[in-house]
Design a protein around this motif. Structure first.
Motif, PDB file in Angstrom:
ATOM      1  N   VAL A   1     -36.667   7.797  -6.236  1.00  0.00           N
ATOM      2  CA  VAL A   1     -36.152   6.684  -7.026  1.00  0.00           C
ATOM      3  C   VAL A   1     -35.662   7.268  -8.342  1.00  0.00           C
ATOM      4  CG1 VAL A   1     -36.733   4.539  -8.208  1.00  0.00           C
ATOM      5  CG2 VAL A   1     -37.750   5.042  -5.985  1.00  0.00           C
ATOM      6  N   HIS A   2     -34.477   6.870  -8.762  1.00  0.00           N
ATOM      7  CA  HIS A   2     -33.956   7.372 -10.028  1.00  0.00           C
ATOM      8  C   HIS A   2     -33.116   6.290 -10.687  1.00  0.00           C
ATOM      9  CE1 HIS A   2     -30.715   8.396  -7.168  1.00  0.00           C
ATOM     10  NE2 HIS A   2     -29.926   8.051  -8.169  1.00  0.00           N
ATOM     11  N   LEU A   3     -32.847   6.452 -11.977  1.00  0.00           N
ATOM     12  CA  LEU A   3     -32.021   5.506 -12.713  1.00  0.00           C
ATOM     13  C   LEU A   3     -30.556   5.891 -12.592  1.00  0.00           C
ATOM     14  CD1 LEU A   3     -34.063   5.055 -16.012  1.00  0.00           C
ATOM     15  CD2 LEU A   3     -34.098   3.646 -13.952  1.00  0.00           C
ATOM     16  N   ASP A   4     -29.713   4.894 -12.372  1.00  0.00           N
ATOM     17  CA  ASP A   4     -28.266   5.060 -12.418  1.00  0.00           C
ATOM     18  C   ASP A   4     -27.778   4.332 -13.664  1.00  0.00           C
ATOM     19  OD1 ASP A   4     -28.024   6.486 -10.064  1.00  0.00           O
ATOM     20  OD2 ASP A   4     -27.627   4.716  -8.842  1.00  0.00           O
ATOM     21  N   LEU A   5     -27.211   5.070 -14.592  1.00  0.00           N
ATOM     22  CA  LEU A   5     -26.662   4.506 -15.815  1.00  0.00           C
ATOM     23  C   LEU A   5     -25.146   4.560 -15.711  1.00  0.00           C
ATOM     24  CD1 LEU A   5     -28.970   6.504 -18.249  1.00  0.00           C
ATOM     25  CD2 LEU A   5     -29.398   4.250 -17.257  1.00  0.00           C
ATOM     26  N   SER A   6     -24.449   3.647 -16.386  1.00  0.00           N
ATOM     27  CA  SER A   6     -22.985   3.678 -16.325  1.00  0.00           C
ATOM     28  C   SER A   6     -22.399   3.205 -17.648  1.00  0.00           C
ATOM     29  CB  SER A   6     -22.466   2.803 -15.187  1.00  0.00           C
ATOM     30  OG  SER A   6     -22.756   1.444 -15.430  1.00  0.00           O
ATOM     31  N   ALA A   7     -21.196   3.698 -17.925  1.00  0.00           N
ATOM     32  CA  ALA A   7     -20.454   3.318 -19.131  1.00  0.00           C
ATOM     33  C   ALA A   7     -19.006   3.725 -18.951  1.00  0.00           C
ATOM     34  CB  ALA A   7     -21.038   4.010 -20.366  1.00  0.00           C
ATOM     35  N   ALA A   8     -18.121   3.024 -19.648  1.00  0.00           N
ATOM     36  CA  ALA A   8     -16.704   3.381 -19.604  1.00  0.00           C
ATOM     37  C   ALA A   8     -16.500   4.780 -20.191  1.00  0.00           C
ATOM     38  CB  ALA A   8     -15.871   2.347 -20.356  1.00  0.00           C
ATOM     39  N   ASP A   9     -17.239   5.111 -21.250  1.00  0.00           N
ATOM     40  CA  ASP A   9     -17.144   6.427 -21.892  1.00  0.00           C
ATOM     41  C   ASP A   9     -18.268   7.347 -21.393  1.00  0.00           C
ATOM     42  OD1 ASP A   9     -19.104   4.901 -23.111  1.00  0.00           O
ATOM     43  OD2 ASP A   9     -18.607   5.532 -25.142  1.00  0.00           O
ATOM     44  N   TRP A  10     -18.432   7.374 -20.076  1.00  0.00           N
ATOM     45  CA  TRP A  10     -19.552   8.052 -19.443  1.00  0.00           C
ATOM     46  C   TRP A  10     -19.638   9.535 -19.759  1.00  0.00           C
ATOM     47  CZ3 TRP A  10     -19.055  10.871 -14.512  1.00  0.00           C
ATOM     48  CH2 TRP A  10     -17.721  11.046 -14.110  1.00  0.00           C
ATOM     49  N   ARG A  11     -18.509  10.209 -19.890  1.00  0.00           N
ATOM     50  CA  ARG A  11     -18.532  11.647 -20.185  1.00  0.00           C
ATOM     51  C   ARG A  11     -19.174  11.909 -21.551  1.00  0.00           C
ATOM     52  NH1 ARG A  11     -18.229  14.882 -15.871  1.00  0.00           N
ATOM     53  NH2 ARG A  11     -16.568  14.251 -14.499  1.00  0.00           N
ATOM     54  N   GLU A  12     -18.918  11.037 -22.523  1.00  0.00           N
ATOM     55  CA  GLU A  12     -19.538  11.183 -23.839  1.00  0.00           C
ATOM     56  C   GLU A  12     -21.055  11.031 -23.735  1.00  0.00           C
ATOM     57  OE1 GLU A  12     -17.683   8.663 -26.779  1.00  0.00           O
ATOM     58  OE2 GLU A  12     -15.701   9.096 -25.925  1.00  0.00           O
TER      59      GLU A  12
ATOM     60  N   LEU B   1     -34.709  13.229 -12.099  1.00  0.00           N
ATOM     61  CA  LEU B   1     -33.268  13.068 -11.956  1.00  0.00           C
ATOM     62  C   LEU B   1     -32.805  11.682 -12.362  1.00  0.00           C
ATOM     63  CD1 LEU B   1     -32.723  14.815  -8.510  1.00  0.00           C
ATOM     64  CD2 LEU B   1     -32.615  15.818 -10.792  1.00  0.00           C
ATOM     65  N   PHE B   2     -31.592  11.623 -12.938  1.00  0.00           N
ATOM     66  CA  PHE B   2     -30.914  10.372 -13.222  1.00  0.00           C
ATOM     67  C   PHE B   2     -29.423  10.636 -13.187  1.00  0.00           C
ATOM     68  CE2 PHE B   2     -31.480  12.304 -17.351  1.00  0.00           C
ATOM     69  CZ  PHE B   2     -30.373  11.948 -18.118  1.00  0.00           C
ATOM     70  N   ASP B   3     -28.651   9.561 -12.997  1.00  0.00           N
ATOM     71  CA  ASP B   3     -27.192   9.673 -12.917  1.00  0.00           C
ATOM     72  C   ASP B   3     -26.540   8.893 -14.047  1.00  0.00           C
ATOM     73  OD1 ASP B   3     -27.402  11.082 -10.488  1.00  0.00           O
ATOM     74  OD2 ASP B   3     -27.338   9.230  -9.317  1.00  0.00           O
ATOM     75  N   ILE B   4     -25.420   9.438 -14.532  1.00  0.00           N
ATOM     76  CA  ILE B   4     -24.541   8.691 -15.434  1.00  0.00           C
ATOM     77  C   ILE B   4     -23.180   8.673 -14.764  1.00  0.00           C
ATOM     78  CG2 ILE B   4     -23.449   8.561 -17.689  1.00  0.00           C
ATOM     79  CD1 ILE B   4     -25.868   9.980 -18.880  1.00  0.00           C
ATOM     80  N   GLY B   5     -22.668   7.467 -14.548  1.00  0.00           N
ATOM     81  CA  GLY B   5     -21.398   7.309 -13.845  1.00  0.00           C
ATOM     82  C   GLY B   5     -20.396   6.496 -14.606  1.00  0.00           C
ATOM     83  N   ALA B   6     -19.185   6.515 -14.085  1.00  0.00           N
ATOM     84  CA  ALA B   6     -18.084   5.737 -14.664  1.00  0.00           C
ATOM     85  C   ALA B   6     -18.250   4.283 -14.277  1.00  0.00           C
ATOM     86  CB  ALA B   6     -16.751   6.278 -14.167  1.00  0.00           C
ATOM     87  N   SER B   7     -18.087   3.389 -15.248  1.00  0.00           N
ATOM     88  CA  SER B   7     -18.155   1.960 -14.918  1.00  0.00           C
ATOM     89  C   SER B   7     -16.768   1.374 -14.807  1.00  0.00           C
ATOM     90  CB  SER B   7     -18.953   1.204 -15.975  1.00  0.00           C
ATOM     91  OG  SER B   7     -18.371   1.286 -17.237  1.00  0.00           O
TER      92      SER B   7
END
Length: 116
Positions: free
Chosen positions: A66-77, A110-116
């Motif tokens: 189980v891990h967190l998936d986070l997202s944002a338009a400025d995901w690379r930042e 582990l966690f993910d940051i993705g493009a929203s």
């Protein structure tokens, strides 16, 4: 009455230190009275579910399921900021029409940051 998610619990070595990482990443405060054994993030801010960190003697070996998936338009930042806060870059992925980066927090969760 239906069930609701109350907490997302992370087993860790130092609850206060790991809560501090996640609070800074999410731009929140660690809730009052953290210690090496127990800490939360989000209760004071009215967040639901709350992130809860509990010290355990032995973490489950291997990849966390189980891990967190986070997202944002400025995901690379946000990826760069997570790394500056102590996260480790694991890999970049593009599948099923989505793009994300997998990172590990300071204790290897582990966690993910993705493009929203």
């Amino acid at each position: 009455m239906s069930l609701a998610i109350a907490n997302i619990t992370v087993d860790c070595r130092n609850a206060a230190a790991l809560a501090d990482f996640w609070a800074r990443l999410l731009e929140l405060e660690v809730d009052p009275d953290p210690n090496p054994y127990f800490a939360t993030v989000g209760r004071a801010a009215g967040m639901s579910p709350i992130l809860m960190f509990i010290q355990v003697p032995d973490k489950t070996p291997g990849k966390n399921v189980v891990h967190l998936d986070l997202s944002a338009a400025d995901w690379r930042e946000h990826i760069d900021r997570a790394i500056a806060l102590g996260a480790r870059h694991i890999g970049d992925f593009e599948e099923y029409g989505g793009r994300w980066t997998t990172l590990a927090d300071p204790e290897g969760n582990l966690f993910d940051i993705g493009a929203s």
